[in-house]
Design a protein around this motif. Structure first.
Motif, PDB file in Angstrom:
ATOM      1  N   LEU A 173       2.418   0.908   1.568  1.00  0.00           N
ATOM      2  CA  LEU A 173       1.068   0.479   1.954  1.00  0.00           C
ATOM      3  C   LEU A 173       0.073   0.677   0.814  1.00  0.00           C
ATOM      4  O   LEU A 173      -0.815  -0.162   0.609  1.00  0.00           O
ATOM      5  N   LEU A 174       0.221   1.756   0.063  1.00  0.00           N
ATOM      6  CA  LEU A 174      -0.655   1.968  -1.087  1.00  0.00           C
ATOM      7  C   LEU A 174      -0.459   0.873  -2.137  1.00  0.00           C
ATOM      8  O   LEU A 174      -1.430   0.379  -2.719  1.00  0.00           O
ATOM      9  N   SER A 214      -2.808   2.658  -7.558  1.00  0.00           N
ATOM     10  CA  SER A 214      -2.269   2.926  -6.222  1.00  0.00           C
ATOM     11  C   SER A 214      -1.988   4.403  -5.939  1.00  0.00           C
ATOM     12  O   SER A 214      -1.815   4.759  -4.780  1.00  0.00           O
ATOM     13  N   SER A 251       8.801   4.859   0.585  1.00  0.00           N
ATOM     14  CA  SER A 251       8.251   5.336   1.852  1.00  0.00           C
ATOM     15  C   SER A 251       7.222   4.324   2.362  1.00  0.00           C
ATOM     16  O   SER A 251       6.645   3.557   1.583  1.00  0.00           O
ATOM     17  N   LEU A 252       6.988   4.332   3.646  1.00  0.00           N
ATOM     18  CA  LEU A 252       6.020   3.404   4.220  1.00  0.00           C
ATOM     19  C   LEU A 252       4.628   3.657   3.646  1.00  0.00           C
ATOM     20  O   LEU A 252       3.917   2.706   3.297  1.00  0.00           O
ATOM     21  N   ARG A 253       4.230   4.908   3.512  1.00  0.00           N
ATOM     22  CA  ARG A 253       2.897   5.231   2.980  1.00  0.00           C
ATOM     23  C   ARG A 253       2.739   4.687   1.563  1.00  0.00           C
ATOM     24  O   ARG A 253       1.736   4.055   1.229  1.00  0.00           O
ATOM     25  N   GLN A 254       3.747   4.887   0.725  1.00  0.00           N
ATOM     26  CA  GLN A 254       3.669   4.389  -0.645  1.00  0.00           C
ATOM     27  C   GLN A 254       3.695   2.868  -0.683  1.00  0.00           C
ATOM     28  O   GLN A 254       2.988   2.249  -1.481  1.00  0.00           O
ATOM     29  N   VAL A 276       0.766   5.715  -6.660  1.00  0.00           N
ATOM     30  CA  VAL A 276       2.217   5.785  -6.517  1.00  0.00           C
ATOM     31  C   VAL A 276       2.802   5.904  -7.922  1.00  0.00           C
ATOM     32  O   VAL A 276       2.465   5.106  -8.794  1.00  0.00           O
ATOM     33  N   GLN A 328      -1.862  -2.485  -0.732  1.00  0.00           N
ATOM     34  CA  GLN A 328      -3.325  -2.455  -0.761  1.00  0.00           C
ATOM     35  C   GLN A 328      -3.847  -2.721  -2.171  1.00  0.00           C
ATOM     36  O   GLN A 328      -4.917  -3.306  -2.339  1.00  0.00           O
TER      37      GLN A 328
END
Length: 92
Positions: free
Chosen positions: A60-61, A38, A55-58, A40, A64
């Motif tokens: 989502l990673l 990921s 965080s939102l970005r992390q 992350v 996914q």
């Protein structure tokens, strides 16, 4: 009309963290393995799994990496309004 929910944002964060943790374990991945897939950091994954904070970005990673993003996006689709009267039920 706003819908009442007994879930708090903190409850929801933890449920999302629990979902990703469950998916990670189903795949038999360590936090480090998920981190490599990921991008992350493993320390961030540990913090997320224990506190729900990320965080939102992390997020989502991570999502996914363990599940399909379209399943998450599907939650944003408008739902069909529930009937509010017998007449509306009969029209359907």
């Amino acid at each position: 009309m706003d819908l009442l929910s007994l879930l708090t944002p903190v409850d929801t964060q933890q449920k999302l963290a629990d979902h990703i943790k469950k998916k990670r374990r189903q795949k038999k991945w360590s936090r480090q393995a998920l981190a490599e897939r990921s991008t992350v950091p493993a320390s961030t994954i540990k913090k997320f799994e224990t506190t729900g904070q990320i965080s939102l970005r992390q997020f989502l990673l991570l999502w996914q990496s363990v599940d399909r993003l379209d399943a998450l996006v599907a939650l944003t689709r408008e739902s069909v309004a529930e009937p509010t009267s017998i007449e509306e039920v009969l029209k359907r």
